[in-house]
Design a protein around this motif. Structure first.
Motif, PDB file in Angstrom:
ATOM      1  N   TYR A   1       0.856  -1.179   0.000  1.00  0.00           N
ATOM      2  CA  TYR A   1       0.000   0.000   0.000  1.00  0.00           C
ATOM      3  C   TYR A   1       0.893   1.231   0.000  1.00  0.00           C
ATOM      4  O   TYR A   1       1.898   1.264   0.701  1.00  0.00           O
ATOM      5  N   THR A   2       0.534   2.235  -0.776  1.00  0.00           N
ATOM      6  CA  THR A   2       1.256   3.494  -0.769  1.00  0.00           C
ATOM      7  C   THR A   2       0.353   4.527  -0.112  1.00  0.00           C
ATOM      8  O   THR A   2      -0.786   4.723  -0.532  1.00  0.00           O
ATOM      9  N   THR A   3       0.860   5.178   0.934  1.00  0.00           N
ATOM     10  CA  THR A   3       0.105   6.214   1.616  1.00  0.00           C
ATOM     11  C   THR A   3       0.896   7.510   1.550  1.00  0.00           C
ATOM     12  O   THR A   3       2.124   7.494   1.435  1.00  0.00           O
ATOM     13  N   VAL A   4       0.181   8.618   1.604  1.00  0.00           N
ATOM     14  CA  VAL A   4       0.842   9.924   1.620  1.00  0.00           C
ATOM     15  C   VAL A   4       0.376  10.695   2.850  1.00  0.00           C
ATOM     16  O   VAL A   4      -0.748  10.542   3.311  1.00  0.00           O
ATOM     17  N   GLU A   5       1.260  11.513   3.377  1.00  0.00           N
ATOM     18  CA  GLU A   5       0.915  12.395   4.483  1.00  0.00           C
ATOM     19  C   GLU A   5       0.926  13.809   3.940  1.00  0.00           C
ATOM     20  O   GLU A   5       1.919  14.254   3.360  1.00  0.00           O
ATOM     21  N   LEU A   6      -0.199  14.503   4.106  1.00  0.00           N
ATOM     22  CA  LEU A   6      -0.363  15.845   3.567  1.00  0.00           C
ATOM     23  C   LEU A   6      -0.550  16.862   4.678  1.00  0.00           C
ATOM     24  O   LEU A   6      -1.212  16.593   5.676  1.00  0.00           O
ATOM     25  N   LEU A   7      -0.023  18.050   4.460  1.00  0.00           N
ATOM     26  CA  LEU A   7      -0.281  19.175   5.341  1.00  0.00           C
ATOM     27  C   LEU A   7      -1.578  19.813   4.879  1.00  0.00           C
ATOM     28  O   LEU A   7      -1.678  20.255   3.733  1.00  0.00           O
ATOM     29  N   VAL A   8      -2.596  19.831   5.721  1.00  0.00           N
ATOM     30  CA  VAL A   8      -3.890  20.359   5.311  1.00  0.00           C
ATOM     31  C   VAL A   8      -4.252  21.658   6.008  1.00  0.00           C
ATOM     32  O   VAL A   8      -5.167  22.357   5.575  1.00  0.00           O
ATOM     33  N   ASP A   9      -3.560  22.015   7.101  1.00  0.00           N
ATOM     34  CA  ASP A   9      -3.875  23.248   7.796  1.00  0.00           C
ATOM     35  C   ASP A   9      -2.709  23.634   8.690  1.00  0.00           C
ATOM     36  O   ASP A   9      -1.956  22.774   9.157  1.00  0.00           O
ATOM     37  N   SER A  10      -2.558  24.920   8.921  1.00  0.00           N
ATOM     38  CA  SER A  10      -1.601  25.398   9.906  1.00  0.00           C
ATOM     39  C   SER A  10      -2.193  26.645  10.541  1.00  0.00           C
ATOM     40  O   SER A  10      -2.843  27.446   9.866  1.00  0.00           O
ATOM     41  N   ALA A  11      -2.018  26.770  11.832  1.00  0.00           N
ATOM     42  CA  ALA A  11      -2.540  27.904  12.569  1.00  0.00           C
ATOM     43  C   ALA A  11      -1.650  28.145  13.777  1.00  0.00           C
ATOM     44  O   ALA A  11      -1.102  27.195  14.344  1.00  0.00           O
ATOM     45  N   PRO A  12      -1.507  29.387  14.162  1.00  0.00           N
ATOM     46  CA  PRO A  12      -0.690  29.660  15.348  1.00  0.00           C
ATOM     47  C   PRO A  12      -1.356  29.073  16.590  1.00  0.00           C
ATOM     48  O   PRO A  12      -2.577  29.012  16.687  1.00  0.00           O
ATOM     49  N   VAL A  13      -0.535  28.635  17.503  1.00  0.00           N
ATOM     50  CA  VAL A  13      -1.035  28.057  18.739  1.00  0.00           C
ATOM     51  C   VAL A  13      -1.029  29.151  19.800  1.00  0.00           C
ATOM     52  O   VAL A  13      -0.022  29.815  20.008  1.00  0.00           O
ATOM     53  N   ALA A  14      -2.156  29.328  20.440  1.00  0.00           N
ATOM     54  CA  ALA A  14      -2.244  30.314  21.510  1.00  0.00           C
ATOM     55  C   ALA A  14      -1.385  29.836  22.676  1.00  0.00           C
ATOM     56  O   ALA A  14      -1.431  28.664  23.048  1.00  0.00           O
ATOM     57  N   ALA A  15      -0.624  30.738  23.215  1.00  0.00           N
ATOM     58  CA  ALA A  15       0.234  30.389  24.343  1.00  0.00           C
ATOM     59  C   ALA A  15      -0.631  30.009  25.534  1.00  0.00           C
ATOM     60  O   ALA A  15      -1.572  30.710  25.878  1.00  0.00           O
ATOM     61  N   ARG A  16      -0.332  28.893  26.123  1.00  0.00           N
ATOM     62  CA  ARG A  16      -1.069  28.443  27.302  1.00  0.00           C
ATOM     63  C   ARG A  16      -0.515  29.151  28.517  1.00  0.00           C
ATOM     64  O   ARG A  16       0.694  29.262  28.697  1.00  0.00           O
ATOM     65  N   ALA A  17      -1.404  29.614  29.338  1.00  0.00           N
ATOM     66  CA  ALA A  17      -0.971  30.251  30.571  1.00  0.00           C
ATOM     67  C   ALA A  17      -0.435  29.172  31.502  1.00  0.00           C
ATOM     68  O   ALA A  17      -1.122  28.204  31.792  1.00  0.00           O
ATOM     69  N   THR A  18       0.795  29.345  31.923  1.00  0.00           N
ATOM     70  CA  THR A  18       1.375  28.375  32.843  1.00  0.00           C
ATOM     71  C   THR A  18       1.273  28.937  34.251  1.00  0.00           C
ATOM     72  O   THR A  18       1.675  30.069  34.506  1.00  0.00           O
TER      73      THR A  18
END
Length: 128
Positions: free
Chosen positions: A59-76
């Motif tokens: 089987y041949t599978t492909v991995e695709l980038l479908v979205d990117s978004a900035p990650v909100a900084a989590r308050a530590t």
């Protein structure tokens, strides 16, 4: 003549491919992945060749980038730790984990997550 793969439904093939052993992983610019790179462009992350359990099907599978978004900084949440003056090894471990000394409060400041990871929950000082 019907091939064995043609008698299998699409959902059975995807299930079988998902559980097949990865035989080779190729980057998008590798030989053997170029036709997929032409088809999917810059969104292609990698191509994987998987083999069925019996080794009869590839089987041949492909991995695709479908979205990117900035990650909100989590308050530590930062907490104070009570570590004794003579507990040098524990002070060094806390410092290595990112703790810093607060001379005004006479406590070590560190994220609660890190304090719990280090199993120092009993030393956390509740402040008002």
């Amino acid at each position: 003549m019907q091939t064995p793969a043609s008698r299998i439904s699409a959902s059975q093939v995807s299930h079988a491919a998902a559980h097949a052993r990865v035989a080779r992983k190729l980057g998008p610019t590798s030989r053997g992945a170029l036709k997929w790179a032409q088809r999917f462009g810059a969104d292609l992350l990698c191509v994987r060749h998987r083999l069925s359990a019996d080794g009869a099907t590839r089987y041949t599978t492909v991995e695709l980038l479908v979205d990117s978004a900035p990650v909100a900084a989590r308050a530590t949440r930062e907490v104070g730790l009570r570590i004794g003056v003579l507990e040098r090894d524990l002070q060094a471990a806390a410092r290595a984990a990112g703790a810093r000394w607060d001379p005004a409060a006479k406590l070590w400041r560190i994220s609660k997550r890190e304090a719990l990871r280090m199993k120092l929950g009993s030393r956390i000082v509740e402040e008002s």
